[in-house]
Write a protein that holds these residues in place. Sequence first.
Motif, short mmCIF file in Angstrom:
data_model
loop_
_atom_site.label_atom_id
_atom_site.label_comp_id
_atom_site.label_asym_id
_atom_site.label_seq_id
_atom_site.Cartn_x
_atom_site.Cartn_y
_atom_site.Cartn_z
N THR A 196 19.16 53.08 -3.45
CA THR A 196 18.44 52.24 -2.67
C THR A 196 18.81 50.77 -2.81
OG1 THR A 196 16.77 52.24 -4.74
CG2 THR A 196 16.42 53.81 -2.78
N SER A 197 19.60 50.63 -3.77
CA SER A 197 20.14 49.10 -3.94
C SER A 197 21.18 48.64 -2.85
CB SER A 197 20.90 48.97 -5.42
OG SER A 197 22.12 49.72 -5.33
N GLY A 198 21.65 49.73 -2.35
CA GLY A 198 22.31 49.30 -0.93
C GLY A 198 23.82 49.20 -0.97
N GLY A 199 24.30 49.52 -2.52
CA GLY A 199 25.67 49.50 -2.63
C GLY A 199 25.99 49.26 -4.20
N LEU A 200 27.05 49.14 -4.54
CA LEU A 200 27.48 48.91 -6.13
C LEU A 200 28.22 47.69 -5.94
CD1 LEU A 200 28.83 52.83 -6.56
CD2 LEU A 200 26.59 51.60 -7.38
N THR A 201 27.94 47.05 -7.33
CA THR A 201 28.70 45.80 -7.68
C THR A 201 28.81 46.04 -9.23
OG1 THR A 201 29.18 43.43 -7.18
CG2 THR A 201 26.85 44.34 -7.65
N GLY A 202 29.66 44.83 -9.62
CA GLY A 202 29.83 44.75 -11.06
C GLY A 202 28.71 44.89 -11.94
#
Length: 272
Positions: A59-65
């Motif tokens: 649900t965060s919409g994607g992955l990042t660092g």
Amino acid sequence: MFDQPDQSHHAILPRARGQIRAGFAWRDGATRLERLYQAGSAKAMLPPAPGCEMVLLNTSGGLTGGDRMQIAVAQDPGTRLTVTTQTAERAYRSTGGQAQVSARFSVATGAHLDLLPQETILFDRAALWRDQEVALIGDATCLWVETLVLGRAAMGEVLTRLELRDRRRITRDGRPVFVENLYLDDGALAGRDSPATLAGARALATLVMVAPDAADRLDCARAALGCDGAASAFDGKLVARLMAGDGWPLRQALMRLIGAIRPGPLPRVWQI
């Protein structure tokens, strides 16, 4: 005069955390969900389907660092389960650190797993570390597909910076059956046109089937390949690798390939 912003430190950005733990058992002549724990941005849905199907969602919409995702799914003897994702996962530019994904699927004797996530789209300067394992027990079987797309061709994106560490393993009773460690970095992107690396491809996929009759499906798999790709089979294992200039033609080729070697329709989310 307006106060100047303090440049002595960087703001601490929120990071996504997600965890799923699920268990499936054979009851009343069908595979049933026995237990489910979900936390943070990781969600699981079980839509109506001909068989038992679990759809994973971030649900965060994607992955990042700095993001962390943990998935653990266990199947009891005799169960049949399809695991997919609601949409493509996106690995966005990292401003620090790596996004880390850990996934383990335990498949008991007599059970079967179709692990069919939709593609992972990598954006420029993404940093993603994934560690995934399918642990087969006894005579359990599986079909696993992984797809990577290097940017969105329709948006004119060209990746120049990337850190991808993708570790994939299939074991049987603790012994390795299939092991693939994929590492893509700036150097690999710089040489992407070389036949020894990506040969100019922007999308690539690996399909692995582990089953006693896997080799019997080799001819069907080769006939279904609709883009640059090859398939081979040996010792109860079929492996196919595909490449294309963009994600859409690769997706179409994968759908044909999966349909040729796997009975029944693809998950509905693949067809939307």
